[in-house]
Write a protein that holds these residues in place. Structure first.
Motif, PDB file in Angstrom:
ATOM      1  N   ASN A 104     -29.503  45.884 -25.762  1.00  0.00           N
ATOM      2  CA  ASN A 104     -29.085  44.514 -26.080  1.00  0.00           C
ATOM      3  C   ASN A 104     -27.792  44.063 -25.404  1.00  0.00           C
ATOM      4  N   GLN A 105     -27.289  44.889 -24.459  1.00  0.00           N
ATOM      5  CA  GLN A 105     -26.013  44.524 -23.857  1.00  0.00           C
ATOM      6  C   GLN A 105     -25.828  45.180 -22.485  1.00  0.00           C
ATOM      7  N   LEU A 106     -25.200  44.450 -21.563  1.00  0.00           N
ATOM      8  CA  LEU A 106     -24.798  45.002 -20.270  1.00  0.00           C
ATOM      9  C   LEU A 106     -23.282  44.927 -20.178  1.00  0.00           C
ATOM     10  N   ALA A 107     -22.663  46.074 -19.941  1.00  0.00           N
ATOM     11  CA  ALA A 107     -21.214  46.128 -19.740  1.00  0.00           C
ATOM     12  C   ALA A 107     -20.948  46.563 -18.304  1.00  0.00           C
ATOM     13  N   ILE A 108     -20.036  45.865 -17.635  1.00  0.00           N
ATOM     14  CA  ILE A 108     -19.675  46.188 -16.258  1.00  0.00           C
ATOM     15  C   ILE A 108     -18.170  46.370 -16.181  1.00  0.00           C
ATOM     16  N   MET A 109     -17.758  47.415 -15.477  1.00  0.00           N
ATOM     17  CA  MET A 109     -16.332  47.668 -15.290  1.00  0.00           C
ATOM     18  C   MET A 109     -16.059  47.840 -13.794  1.00  0.00           C
ATOM     19  N   ILE A 110     -15.146  47.021 -13.257  1.00  0.00           N
ATOM     20  CA  ILE A 110     -14.780  47.089 -11.841  1.00  0.00           C
ATOM     21  C   ILE A 110     -13.320  47.498 -11.756  1.00  0.00           C
ATOM     22  N   THR A 111     -13.055  48.638 -11.129  1.00  0.00           N
ATOM     23  CA  THR A 111     -11.700  49.183 -11.019  1.00  0.00           C
ATOM     24  C   THR A 111     -11.329  49.332  -9.553  1.00  0.00           C
ATOM     25  N   ASP A 112     -10.083  48.961  -9.187  1.00  0.00           N
ATOM     26  CA  ASP A 112      -9.722  49.007  -7.768  1.00  0.00           C
ATOM     27  C   ASP A 112      -8.731  50.108  -7.376  1.00  0.00           C
ATOM     28  N   PHE A 113      -8.081  50.775  -8.325  1.00  0.00           N
ATOM     29  CA  PHE A 113      -7.137  51.859  -8.034  1.00  0.00           C
ATOM     30  C   PHE A 113      -6.016  51.408  -7.099  1.00  0.00           C
ATOM     31  N   GLY A 114      -5.708  50.108  -7.110  1.00  0.00           N
ATOM     32  CA  GLY A 114      -4.711  49.568  -6.181  1.00  0.00           C
ATOM     33  C   GLY A 114      -3.330  49.456  -6.784  1.00  0.00           C
ATOM     34  N   LYS A 115      -2.554  48.495  -6.247  1.00  0.00           N
ATOM     35  CA  LYS A 115      -1.149  48.389  -6.643  1.00  0.00           C
ATOM     36  C   LYS A 115      -0.944  47.681  -7.975  1.00  0.00           C
ATOM     37  N   GLY A 116      -1.973  46.961  -8.460  1.00  0.00           N
ATOM     38  CA  GLY A 116      -1.846  46.275  -9.741  1.00  0.00           C
ATOM     39  C   GLY A 116      -0.904  45.084  -9.671  1.00  0.00           C
ATOM     40  N   PHE A 117      -0.811  44.336 -10.753  1.00  0.00           N
ATOM     41  CA  PHE A 117       0.070  43.182 -10.801  1.00  0.00           C
ATOM     42  C   PHE A 117       0.351  42.804 -12.252  1.00  0.00           C
TER      43      PHE A 117
END
Length: 214
Positions: free
Chosen positions: A157-170
């Motif tokens: 009943n659900q789709l979860a997506i996580m996108i992570t970049d391992f970059g410098k952040g802000f």
């Protein structure tokens, strides 16, 4: 008299835009892309028949430049409207997009899928794709990273997506451009009945969380 809500108006505008985008993408891929590829193969043929070293090198460089241009047009066409989305579904479309993305920007993207993929309505598919697309565009522009990861977690009943970049952040509160981009992503997901949030830490990277009931 029937009242039309702002959500209905926004959804109608987005649908109309997507239809036009789909038409332009097909013309770009089947027209300009195919013509450039024909020129590219022609240059390769000319290169094999040229004996003068300087001219041969020049033709080779032109062919390489044209090949790069073709690659950029392919990515642009997929960004406009991914053909795999309709034919093979969201996961296949994202995999195809990230392959082109990596070859264009040099950022390696790991795609992970947990659970069995569930069929999603085309309108919601394109919404999720657009939000993921915006997230990856931001990574290329701002993250200063060589790798990223997208994880799909499917349930009944659900789709979860996580996108992570391992970059410098802000700092989320100090970046107006990021704030407006997040607002657009949240609005799209909200119209589809889902949600989008973002977390970021300086030096540790940024993560986009997408949630959609299905």
């Amino acid at each position: 008299m029937k009242t039309i809500s702002s959500n209905n108006i926004s959804s109608y505008i987005i649908r109309s835009q997507e239809e036009e985008i789909k038409r332009v993408a097909m013309e770009l891929h089947e027209g300009v892309g195919q013509t450039l590829y024909s020129i590219y193969t022609g240059l390769q043929f000319i290169e094999t028949g040229v004996s003068e070293p300087q001219t041969k090198q020049y033709v080779k460089e032109m062919a390489e430049l044209l090949e790069k241009t073709i690659q950029e047009i392919r990515l642009f066409s997929v960004e406009l409207y991914p053909p795999a989305l309709t034919t093979f579904g969201l996961l296949a479309a994202i995999k195809n997009y990230t392959q082109l993305y990596t070859s264009t920007f040099g950022i390696e993207v790991e795609v992970e899928s947990i659970g069995s993929e569930v069929s999603i309505a085309e309108e919601k598919n394109i919404t999720i794709f657009r939000v993921c697309q915006e997230a990856f565009a931001n990574i290329a522009k701002y993250a200063d990273t060589s790798k990223a990861k997208i994880t799909f977690t499917w349930t009944t009943n659900q789709l979860a997506i996580m996108i992570t970049d391992f970059g410098k952040g802000f700092n989320l509160y100090d970046n107006e451009n990021s704030a407006s981009g997040l607002a657009a992503m949240k609005e799209r997901m909200g119209l589809a009945g889902g949600d989008c949030t973002i977390t970021s830490s300086i030096g540790e990277g940024t993560t986009v969380h997408i949630l959609l009931p299905i």
